[in-house]
Design a protein around this motif. Structure first.
Motif, PDB file in Angstrom:
ATOM      1  N   THR A   1     -30.189 -17.819 -15.838  1.00  0.00           N
ATOM      2  CA  THR A   1     -30.681 -16.530 -15.350  1.00  0.00           C
ATOM      3  C   THR A   1     -32.180 -16.379 -15.580  1.00  0.00           C
ATOM      4  OG1 THR A   1     -28.538 -15.509 -15.773  1.00  0.00           O
ATOM      5  CG2 THR A   1     -30.420 -14.033 -15.525  1.00  0.00           C
ATOM      6  N   GLY A   2     -32.658 -16.862 -16.722  1.00  0.00           N
ATOM      7  CA  GLY A   2     -34.077 -16.731 -17.042  1.00  0.00           C
ATOM      8  C   GLY A   2     -34.967 -17.784 -16.418  1.00  0.00           C
ATOM      9  N   ARG A   3     -34.373 -18.748 -15.738  1.00  0.00           N
ATOM     10  CA  ARG A   3     -35.144 -19.854 -15.160  1.00  0.00           C
ATOM     11  C   ARG A   3     -36.142 -19.378 -14.101  1.00  0.00           C
ATOM     12  NH1 ARG A   3     -36.436 -25.001 -16.442  1.00  0.00           N
ATOM     13  NH2 ARG A   3     -34.342 -25.313 -17.216  1.00  0.00           N
ATOM     14  N   ASP A   4     -35.790 -18.315 -13.362  1.00  0.00           N
ATOM     15  CA  ASP A   4     -36.677 -17.834 -12.305  1.00  0.00           C
ATOM     16  C   ASP A   4     -38.037 -17.413 -12.863  1.00  0.00           C
ATOM     17  OD1 ASP A   4     -34.829 -18.308 -10.362  1.00  0.00           O
ATOM     18  OD2 ASP A   4     -34.143 -16.229 -10.206  1.00  0.00           O
ATOM     19  N   ARG A   5     -38.017 -16.778 -14.031  1.00  0.00           N
ATOM     20  CA  ARG A   5     -39.289 -16.353 -14.628  1.00  0.00           C
ATOM     21  C   ARG A   5     -40.128 -17.555 -15.039  1.00  0.00           C
ATOM     22  NH1 ARG A   5     -39.802 -13.232 -20.365  1.00  0.00           N
ATOM     23  NH2 ARG A   5     -42.083 -13.391 -20.559  1.00  0.00           N
ATOM     24  N   LEU A   6     -39.479 -18.572 -15.591  1.00  0.00           N
ATOM     25  CA  LEU A   6     -40.185 -19.796 -15.963  1.00  0.00           C
ATOM     26  C   LEU A   6     -40.740 -20.497 -14.733  1.00  0.00           C
ATOM     27  CD1 LEU A   6     -40.991 -21.905 -18.073  1.00  0.00           C
ATOM     28  CD2 LEU A   6     -38.704 -22.888 -17.869  1.00  0.00           C
ATOM     29  N   ASN A   7     -39.925 -20.583 -13.676  1.00  0.00           N
ATOM     30  CA  ASN A   7     -40.390 -21.204 -12.439  1.00  0.00           C
ATOM     31  C   ASN A   7     -41.583 -20.455 -11.853  1.00  0.00           C
ATOM     32  OD1 ASN A   7     -38.411 -23.135 -12.607  1.00  0.00           O
ATOM     33  ND2 ASN A   7     -37.066 -22.213 -11.079  1.00  0.00           N
ATOM     34  N   GLY A   8     -41.519 -19.126 -11.914  1.00  0.00           N
ATOM     35  CA  GLY A   8     -42.621 -18.321 -11.376  1.00  0.00           C
ATOM     36  C   GLY A   8     -43.931 -18.592 -12.092  1.00  0.00           C
ATOM     37  N   ALA A   9     -43.867 -18.743 -13.413  1.00  0.00           N
ATOM     38  CA  ALA A   9     -45.087 -19.049 -14.170  1.00  0.00           C
ATOM     39  C   ALA A   9     -45.611 -20.433 -13.809  1.00  0.00           C
ATOM     40  CB  ALA A   9     -44.800 -18.966 -15.667  1.00  0.00           C
ATOM     41  N   LEU A  10     -44.699 -21.378 -13.632  1.00  0.00           N
ATOM     42  CA  LEU A  10     -45.122 -22.738 -13.303  1.00  0.00           C
ATOM     43  C   LEU A  10     -45.729 -22.804 -11.905  1.00  0.00           C
ATOM     44  CD1 LEU A  10     -45.365 -25.578 -14.315  1.00  0.00           C
ATOM     45  CD2 LEU A  10     -43.006 -26.008 -13.622  1.00  0.00           C
ATOM     46  N   VAL A  11     -45.230 -21.997 -10.979  1.00  0.00           N
ATOM     47  CA  VAL A  11     -45.834 -21.924  -9.645  1.00  0.00           C
ATOM     48  C   VAL A  11     -47.307 -21.527  -9.752  1.00  0.00           C
ATOM     49  CG1 VAL A  11     -45.879 -20.566  -7.512  1.00  0.00           C
ATOM     50  CG2 VAL A  11     -43.734 -21.500  -8.332  1.00  0.00           C
ATOM     51  N   ARG A  12     -47.599 -20.584 -10.621  1.00  0.00           N
ATOM     52  CA  ARG A  12     -48.993 -20.152 -10.811  1.00  0.00           C
ATOM     53  C   ARG A  12     -49.853 -21.288 -11.338  1.00  0.00           C
ATOM     54  NH1 ARG A  12     -48.404 -15.178 -14.693  1.00  0.00           N
ATOM     55  NH2 ARG A  12     -50.692 -15.306 -14.650  1.00  0.00           N
TER      56      ARG A  12
ATOM     57  N   ALA B   1     -29.267 -14.636 -27.877  1.00  0.00           N
ATOM     58  CA  ALA B   1     -30.132 -15.702 -28.392  1.00  0.00           C
ATOM     59  C   ALA B   1     -30.677 -16.543 -27.251  1.00  0.00           C
ATOM     60  CB  ALA B   1     -29.347 -16.579 -29.368  1.00  0.00           C
ATOM     61  N   GLY B   2     -29.840 -16.841 -26.260  1.00  0.00           N
ATOM     62  CA  GLY B   2     -30.291 -17.606 -25.102  1.00  0.00           C
ATOM     63  C   GLY B   2     -31.355 -16.860 -24.319  1.00  0.00           C
ATOM     64  N   ARG B   3     -31.179 -15.554 -24.143  1.00  0.00           N
ATOM     65  CA  ARG B   3     -32.188 -14.749 -23.424  1.00  0.00           C
ATOM     66  C   ARG B   3     -33.520 -14.755 -24.169  1.00  0.00           C
ATOM     67  NH1 ARG B   3     -27.554 -11.612 -21.983  1.00  0.00           N
ATOM     68  NH2 ARG B   3     -27.655 -10.395 -23.895  1.00  0.00           N
ATOM     69  N   ILE B   4     -33.464 -14.682 -25.491  1.00  0.00           N
ATOM     70  CA  ILE B   4     -34.704 -14.719 -26.273  1.00  0.00           C
ATOM     71  C   ILE B   4     -35.412 -16.049 -26.087  1.00  0.00           C
ATOM     72  CG2 ILE B   4     -35.608 -14.829 -28.639  1.00  0.00           C
ATOM     73  CD1 ILE B   4     -33.482 -12.712 -29.375  1.00  0.00           C
ATOM     74  N   ASN B   5     -34.667 -17.141 -26.152  1.00  0.00           N
ATOM     75  CA  ASN B   5     -35.293 -18.465 -26.057  1.00  0.00           C
ATOM     76  C   ASN B   5     -35.901 -18.727 -24.692  1.00  0.00           C
ATOM     77  OD1 ASN B   5     -34.781 -19.070 -28.701  1.00  0.00           O
ATOM     78  ND2 ASN B   5     -32.974 -20.317 -28.303  1.00  0.00           N
ATOM     79  N   ILE B   6     -35.171 -18.435 -23.624  1.00  0.00           N
ATOM     80  CA  ILE B   6     -35.749 -18.670 -22.298  1.00  0.00           C
ATOM     81  C   ILE B   6     -36.950 -17.748 -22.092  1.00  0.00           C
ATOM     82  CG2 ILE B   6     -34.259 -17.060 -21.059  1.00  0.00           C
ATOM     83  CD1 ILE B   6     -35.398 -20.517 -19.791  1.00  0.00           C
ATOM     84  N   GLY B   7     -36.906 -16.568 -22.708  1.00  0.00           N
ATOM     85  CA  GLY B   7     -38.060 -15.668 -22.646  1.00  0.00           C
ATOM     86  C   GLY B   7     -39.269 -16.244 -23.359  1.00  0.00           C
ATOM     87  N   LEU B   8     -39.040 -16.905 -24.494  1.00  0.00           N
ATOM     88  CA  LEU B   8     -40.146 -17.546 -25.219  1.00  0.00           C
ATOM     89  C   LEU B   8     -40.775 -18.646 -24.378  1.00  0.00           C
ATOM     90  CD1 LEU B   8     -38.652 -17.923 -28.824  1.00  0.00           C
ATOM     91  CD2 LEU B   8     -40.495 -16.399 -28.116  1.00  0.00           C
ATOM     92  N   TRP B   9     -39.954 -19.460 -23.725  1.00  0.00           N
ATOM     93  CA  TRP B   9     -40.476 -20.562 -22.921  1.00  0.00           C
ATOM     94  C   TRP B   9     -41.206 -20.035 -21.696  1.00  0.00           C
ATOM     95  CZ3 TRP B   9     -34.882 -22.648 -23.412  1.00  0.00           C
ATOM     96  CH2 TRP B   9     -34.685 -23.087 -24.731  1.00  0.00           C
ATOM     97  N   ALA B  10     -40.673 -18.979 -21.089  1.00  0.00           N
ATOM     98  CA  ALA B  10     -41.358 -18.379 -19.943  1.00  0.00           C
ATOM     99  C   ALA B  10     -42.682 -17.758 -20.373  1.00  0.00           C
ATOM    100  CB  ALA B  10     -40.455 -17.332 -19.290  1.00  0.00           C
ATOM    101  N   SER B  11     -42.697 -17.108 -21.527  1.00  0.00           N
ATOM    102  CA  SER B  11     -43.944 -16.501 -22.031  1.00  0.00           C
ATOM    103  C   SER B  11     -45.008 -17.561 -22.288  1.00  0.00           C
ATOM    104  CB  SER B  11     -43.673 -15.718 -23.312  1.00  0.00           C
ATOM    105  OG  SER B  11     -42.838 -14.617 -23.061  1.00  0.00           O
ATOM    106  N   ARG B  12     -44.589 -18.704 -22.820  1.00  0.00           N
ATOM    107  CA  ARG B  12     -45.533 -19.802 -23.038  1.00  0.00           C
ATOM    108  C   ARG B  12     -46.146 -20.244 -21.716  1.00  0.00           C
ATOM    109  NH1 ARG B  12     -42.138 -24.300 -24.286  1.00  0.00           N
ATOM    110  NH2 ARG B  12     -42.053 -24.504 -22.036  1.00  0.00           N
TER     111      ARG B  12
END
Length: 202
Positions: A147-158, A79-90
């Protein structure tokens, strides 16, 4: 892997069509259970997630949830992986849209773009932050979020690149989250409060 004639060897699924159908159906059922757990986690925090509450949300038997997720920790982690994935996708969607348009001009436009990448849409803010704070009590969830924070950070860098800011994404998220918690606790508008503080760091 290549065959004797040098051509790539084709992998053949030797399961019968009936067996393949069972497997596909099982995968969909497992995903449905995980999605329900993720939704409850977003709404109520880790304490609201149990095999029983998830079974009720899905409309399936309790034994089916324990079949696919024997332990609650396994279910919470997914469930945590799904949620951080949703936020990163946004955030990735915001970044993709920003990269296809002229860079925003003016502090209001810049902060509005960054906030779209950082905050959930609509009126979900209170529940979002309540469950983030509550996640500290559930190690599988905190591990998945970290663990999923890196993907979110990468999107925010863009996104930050589009507004010509060299501010680290971790600092931006910390400012937004801190502003949100402060505003929610004092009855102020979250986005206005976060925008005011962001102008000092962008």
């Amino acid at each position: 892997m290549n065959g004797m004639n040098g051509q790539p060897r084709t992998t053949v699924d030797r399961r019968s069509p009936a067996r393949q159908g069972v497997s596909d159906k099982g995968g969909r059922r497992r995903a449905e259970i995980a999605e329900a757990a993720a939704a409850i986690l977003r709404e109520e925090g880790p304490a609201g997630v149990s095999h029983r509450t998830v079974a009720r949300r899905v409309g399936c038997s309790l034994s089916l949830t324990t079949y696919y997720y024997e332990s609650l920790d396994e279910m919470l982690a997914e469930a945590g992986r799904i949620n951080i994935g949703l936020w990163a996708s946004r955030a990735e969607a915001v970044a993709e849209a920003a990269e296809s348009e002229p860079p925003p001009t003016g502090p209001d436009a810049v902060t509005a773009l960054v906030l779209r990448a950082c905050l959930p849409a609509g009126d979900e803010l209170l529940g979002h932050y309540l469950q983030l704070i509550a996640a500290a009590r559930a190690i599988p969830v905190t591990r998945a979020y970290r663990t999923g924070r890196d993907r979110l950070n990468g999107a925010l860098v863009r996104v930050l690149r589009q507004v010509r800011s060299e501010c680290p994404p971790e600092l931006v998220i910390a400012v937004v989250d801190g502003a949100a918690v402060s505003a929610l606790s004092e009855g102020r508008d979250v986005r206005d409060t976060a925008a005011q503080l962001l102008r000092h760091v962008l």
